[in-house]
Design an enzyme around this catalytic site. Structure first.
Site, PDB file in Angstrom:
ATOM      1  N   HIS A 116      -5.232  14.022  12.869  1.00  0.00           N
ATOM      2  CA  HIS A 116      -4.990  14.807  11.650  1.00  0.00           C
ATOM      3  C   HIS A 116      -5.549  16.212  11.744  1.00  0.00           C
ATOM      4  CE1 HIS A 116      -3.470  11.572   8.960  1.00  0.00           C
ATOM      5  NE2 HIS A 116      -3.974  10.839   9.930  1.00  0.00           N
ATOM      6  N   ASP A 161      -7.327  24.489  10.171  1.00  0.00           N
ATOM      7  CA  ASP A 161      -7.055  23.258   9.433  1.00  0.00           C
ATOM      8  C   ASP A 161      -5.898  22.550  10.107  1.00  0.00           C
ATOM      9  OD1 ASP A 161      -7.345  21.402   7.370  1.00  0.00           O
ATOM     10  OD2 ASP A 161      -7.519  22.959   5.843  1.00  0.00           O
TER      11      ASP A 161
END
Ligand code: ADQ
Length: 446
Positions: free
Chosen positions: A154, A348
């Site tokens: 992720h 991110d």
């Protein structure tokens, strides 16, 4: 359809509580609604118990293991949050390697594998999530698992030369050979990971599967939240001022000091906005046991005080700051009435807040997203105003641009991104990954 076995460090509660949740939880809840599912992971509790606790609701069964306090400290706070998290977010300078922590990390992965093996059926599909569990597939194979195993990362994967700074990086990369398919968020992550594995002779296929959201569902929650009592109270408190909004876990990857500095620069360089905007930053404390997080919190508390001290009027507070958790529904309502969202992480994997903001906008008067070019979401959200989050001046200029943007342009930018989110659908991500995993060549031994 055969059963799906998901393994992740944390597991969401069996029934949605509506409370704050991490990105993984949100993404997976959409993914698994109609399938028989075993979800295996850490209970979030500390004890010496070695047996997983089982519970079921509908077609979902949870098997949750407690960690000992020492495992929690060494595996989770230590190796995962103190070493792997900064490294994977390109912040090697913040990483701290201790061999005892790495060993505890491997031992916890082994404990997960040993507890999972007896629960497995021959035709299960196993889907492992995130960096906490990099070695799990290799240990499962060693213990005889022959099922298909997928893995999704992720968070970002940095360039191989950065990753190589991790002691024994080679062993970690070789463990990935046990996986049938690895999914990542962006092309860049895929390139970096494939190259790093190749250097170790590992050729596990890597695919790009950007995590999505349930855009229409989120839009409905957001719309309803505005009319609720706390939504109305909040809106009234703005006294007609435009809302600039940010919501993140309090994490150094999120670029919060640079963001606050950017807002201060706006007030300094574009004084016409003074008194006309309110910036609300919600940043619940996370990982408070790791020292870099405590230092960041102190730095931010101080910055907030300084900015308000410098610019506040007796009847206007420019910056509202809270480190308390906020309910997801409340958050959705805030996003809907936001004129400018500031999503400016230094790195991110994806960033779901960016997508949730787009989903929450009223079509007749949408706000503007200011988005870091280093968030995975930047590759998809073309209507956003992109910034380099390291440059407060650029953030200030983007804020001025967004606050003065004509309605027609706001609508055009928003429409293309909203349509794209709807098209991807709530379960597109997991369906695409699982379909490719099903087709992937098998790495199972014998
Ligand atoms: P996270 O680091 O947890 O996830 P993110 O993608 O922003 O980050 O997701 C956070 C989720 O939790 C969103 O649904 C958001 O609304 C919610 N949330 C965030 N801050 C909150 C707050 N203060 N209060 C309540 N809820 C909050 C990891 C990776 C990301 C990747 C996701 C999914 O770090 O890059 O997007 O996984 O793959």
């Amino acid at each position: 359809m055969a059963r799906l076995v998901i393994v992740s460090n944390r597991v969401p509660p069996l029934r949605e509580s509506g409370a704050a949740a991490g990105g993984l939880t949100v993404a997976l809840q959409e993914a698994v609604k109609r399938r028989e599912l075993l979800w295996f992971g850490w209970s979030g509790e500390s004890s010496d118990s070695k047996e997983p606790r089982m519970s079921s609701a509908g077609n979902t069964t949870h098997a949750l293991l407690d960690l000992t306090t020492a495992e929690h400290r060494l595996y989770y706070s230590g190796f995962c949050n103190g070493m792997l998290w900064p490294l994977l977010h390109y912040r090697f300078g913040l990483a701290q390697f201790r061999r005892t922590e790495e060993e505890a990390w491997r031992a916890v992965n082994r404990r997960f594998a040993e507890a999972l093996i007896p629960l497995l059926r021959e035709d299960d599909t196993i889907w492992i999530h995130d960096f906490h569990l990099f070695p799990l597939a290799a240990i499962l194979r060693e213990l005889g698992a022959k099922q298909r195993i997928g893995f999704f990362l992720h968070v970002p994967f940095p360039p191989p030369a950065v990753f190589a700074a991790l002691p024994r990086a080679e062993a970690l990369l070789k463990d990935l050979a046990a996986i049938d398919l690895i999914g990542v968020q962006t092309d860049e992550d895929a390139r970096h990971l494939a190259e790093a594995m190749q250097q170790q002779g590992v050729d596990t296929p890597v695919g790009v599967f950007p995590v999505g959201i349930h855009a229409e569902g989120f839009a409905r929650i957001a719309e309803a939240a505005v009319g609720r009592k706390d939504g109305i109270r909040f809106q009234e408190s703005l006294s007609g001022r435009r809302l600039i909004f940010g919501v993140d876990r309090l994490d150094y990857s999120k670029g919060l000091p640079q963001r606050l500095a950017g807002y201060a620069d706006l007030l300094k360089r574009f004084p016409q906005h003074r008194g006309k905007v309110t910036f609300l930053q919600v940043a619940p404390i996370s990982r408070g046991e790791v020292s870099h997080y405590r230092m960041l919190r102190r730095e931010l508390d101080e910055m907030v005080g300084r900015i308000n001290g410098e610019f506040a009027e007796v009847d206007w507070v420019p910056l509202r700051w809270t480190t308390r958790p906020v309910q997801r529904r409340t958050l959705a309502g805030f996003l809907r009435i936001t004129r400018v969202a500031l999503v400016t992480p230094l790195r991110d994997g994806m960033n779901l807040v960016a997508k949730e903001f787009v989903a929450a906008q009223p079509p007749e008067d949408p706000g503007v997203l200011i988005l870091s070019r280093f968030a995975g979401a930047a590759h998809e959200l073309e209507g956003a105003v992109k910034v380099n989050p390291n440059d407060p001046d650029e953030i200030a200029e983007a804020l001025d641009l967004a606050l003065t943007m004509p309605l027609a342009e706001r609508k055009a930018r928003w429409r293309q991104d909203f349509d794209r989110l709807v098209e991807a659908g709530p379960s597109g991500w997991s369906r695409a990954f699982l379909a490719d995993l099903n087709r992937a060549e098998f790495a199972a031994p014998g």
